[in-house]
Design an enzyme around this catalytic site. Sequence first.
Site, PDB file in Angstrom:
ATOM      1  N   ASP A  65       0.832  -1.209  -0.018  1.00 34.62           N
ATOM      2  CA  ASP A  65       0.174   0.128  -0.049  1.00 34.62           C
ATOM      3  C   ASP A  65       0.792   1.333  -0.105  1.00 34.62           C
ATOM      4  O   ASP A  65       1.574   1.413   0.842  1.00 34.62           O
ATOM      5  CB  ASP A  65      -1.005  -0.210   1.297  1.00 34.62           C
ATOM      6  CG  ASP A  65      -1.756   1.201   1.352  1.00 34.62           C
ATOM      7  OD1 ASP A  65      -1.618   2.026   0.384  1.00 34.62           O
ATOM      8  OD2 ASP A  65      -2.559   1.428   2.255  1.00 34.62           O
ATOM      9  N   ASN A  92       3.448   4.586 -10.421  1.00 37.00           N
ATOM     10  CA  ASN A  92       2.144   4.481 -11.497  1.00 37.00           C
ATOM     11  C   ASN A  92       0.936   4.204 -10.377  1.00 37.00           C
ATOM     12  O   ASN A  92      -0.155   4.611 -10.833  1.00 37.00           O
ATOM     13  CB  ASN A  92       2.313   3.171 -12.210  1.00 37.00           C
ATOM     14  CG  ASN A  92       0.951   2.928 -12.765  1.00 37.00           C
ATOM     15  OD1 ASN A  92       0.583   3.730 -13.759  1.00 37.00           O
ATOM     16  ND2 ASN A  92       0.213   1.700 -12.279  1.00 37.00           N
ATOM     17  N   ALA A  93       0.974   3.870  -9.201  1.00 35.87           N
ATOM     18  CA  ALA A  93      -0.369   3.717  -8.317  1.00 35.87           C
ATOM     19  C   ALA A  93      -1.026   4.947  -8.037  1.00 35.87           C
ATOM     20  O   ALA A  93      -0.352   5.917  -7.785  1.00 35.87           O
ATOM     21  CB  ALA A  93       0.524   2.930  -6.976  1.00 35.87           C
ATOM     22  N   ILE A  95      -5.333   6.788  -7.478  1.00 37.45           N
ATOM     23  CA  ILE A  95      -6.602   6.857  -7.396  1.00 37.45           C
ATOM     24  C   ILE A  95      -7.087   8.174  -7.738  1.00 37.45           C
ATOM     25  O   ILE A  95      -6.596   9.047  -7.769  1.00 37.45           O
ATOM     26  CB  ILE A  95      -7.249   6.322  -6.011  1.00 37.45           C
ATOM     27  CG1 ILE A  95      -6.426   7.543  -5.022  1.00 37.45           C
ATOM     28  CG2 ILE A  95      -6.921   4.882  -5.815  1.00 37.45           C
ATOM     29  CD1 ILE A  95      -7.401   7.153  -3.593  1.00 37.45           C
ATOM     30  N   TYR A 156      -7.523  15.048  -7.163  1.00 36.04           N
ATOM     31  CA  TYR A 156      -6.737  14.441  -8.325  1.00 36.04           C
ATOM     32  C   TYR A 156      -5.765  15.439  -8.904  1.00 36.04           C
ATOM     33  O   TYR A 156      -4.469  14.983  -9.129  1.00 36.04           O
ATOM     34  CB  TYR A 156      -7.578  14.045  -9.223  1.00 36.04           C
ATOM     35  CG  TYR A 156      -6.930  12.912 -10.162  1.00 36.04           C
ATOM     36  CD1 TYR A 156      -6.427  11.841  -9.876  1.00 36.04           C
ATOM     37  CD2 TYR A 156      -6.851  13.559 -11.499  1.00 36.04           C
ATOM     38  CE1 TYR A 156      -5.725  10.975 -10.974  1.00 36.04           C
ATOM     39  CE2 TYR A 156      -6.221  12.766 -12.640  1.00 36.04           C
ATOM     40  CZ  TYR A 156      -5.814  11.548 -12.061  1.00 36.04           C
ATOM     41  OH  TYR A 156      -5.110  10.683 -13.090  1.00 36.04           O
ATOM     42  N   ALA A 158      -4.507  18.307  -7.637  1.00 39.55           N
ATOM     43  CA  ALA A 158      -3.668  18.651  -6.550  1.00 39.55           C
ATOM     44  C   ALA A 158      -2.319  17.781  -6.590  1.00 39.55           C
ATOM     45  O   ALA A 158      -1.490  17.971  -6.363  1.00 39.55           O
ATOM     46  CB  ALA A 158      -4.498  18.965  -5.197  1.00 39.55           C
ATOM     47  N   SER A 159      -2.683  16.700  -6.445  1.00 36.78           N
ATOM     48  CA  SER A 159      -1.897  15.297  -6.108  1.00 36.78           C
ATOM     49  C   SER A 159      -0.990  15.256  -7.479  1.00 36.78           C
ATOM     50  O   SER A 159       0.240  14.829  -7.217  1.00 36.78           O
ATOM     51  CB  SER A 159      -2.566  14.115  -5.919  1.00 36.78           C
ATOM     52  OG  SER A 159      -3.416  13.672  -6.993  1.00 36.78           O
ATOM     53  N   LYS A 160      -1.657  15.512  -8.595  1.00 36.76           N
ATOM     54  CA  LYS A 160      -0.728  15.308  -9.669  1.00 36.76           C
ATOM     55  C   LYS A 160       0.154  16.546 -10.042  1.00 36.76           C
ATOM     56  O   LYS A 160       1.164  16.455 -10.391  1.00 36.76           O
ATOM     57  CB  LYS A 160      -1.659  15.195 -10.944  1.00 36.76           C
ATOM     58  CG  LYS A 160      -2.506  13.899 -10.912  1.00 36.76           C
ATOM     59  CD  LYS A 160      -1.407  12.556 -10.850  1.00 36.76           C
ATOM     60  CE  LYS A 160      -2.095  11.326 -10.976  1.00 36.76           C
ATOM     61  NZ  LYS A 160      -1.385   9.880 -10.613  1.00 36.76           N
TER      62      LYS A 160
END
Length: 286
Positions: A65, A92-93, A95, A156, A158-160
């Site tokens: 995880d 690559n992981a 969500i 999404y 923001a994380s990228k």
Amino acid sequence: MNNKIYFKDKVAIVTGASSGIGLATATLLAKYQAKVVLAARSEDKLNELSRQLSQYSEVISVKTDVSNQEECRRLIEKTIQKFGRIDILINNAGISMRAMFKDLDLSVIHRLMDVNFWGTVYCTKYALPYLLESKGSVVGVISTAGYKGLPGRTGYSASKFAINGFLDTLRSEHLYDGLHVMIYAPGFTASNIRKTALMADGSIQGDTPREEGKMMTSERVGEIMLNHIRKRSRRATLTFTGKLLLVLTRLFPTITDHMEYWYMAREPDSPFKRRSEIMKERRNHH
């Protein structure tokens, strides 16, 4: 030099390897006879995939995880115990999510950042000494959402964006150390990421709102990724729509905001209003 020659005997870690782009990329690497380390949360899927790919090359699976720092550390330790080196790390992981920020439970953004951003940071941190030793490659799979914010995808995007900034800085820090850092933005790809996207309350979306059959396949995305790793590219953005979005954003940012809004609003059960609804409200107001 072709991919089969370049990747032969290289040690490659792929996170999120049990489905989608990760599965396709890991499969290609095994067929190119790289030594592949499969990482994902689903132990059953990993074991079955490891069994299938072992016909091509040495493959191990490590239940991971990526939002858990110690599990990321363990992933790297298991890789070194087995193969003694790391040449390629493919982060690559990930969500996704689909909801307006005003409706969003903040735990959803925490989850997105934990998996997408911190998963990349943790794995890269523990693999970095070995990647510097091998002058290897670290890859971050982002999205056009990592260059231009997508409505209904605040967490999404923001994380990228965070992955983009992190890896861009890492490249600069090791500019003279032989480390290859690549930021990879596939665009909309036929995979299960939209089916597992989180809704406003953190529940799973279940059904994809897009026509998956019209998108680039995960296999093609994986193949192009490996081509760019071999060429040691800095960045790669796929699909005509993705490339056009970046150009339009630079040249016509305000117009692009409107185009993007209407494009995303066309999705079935969109969390924000369609243009027709807005125009109707305006007419009623006047």
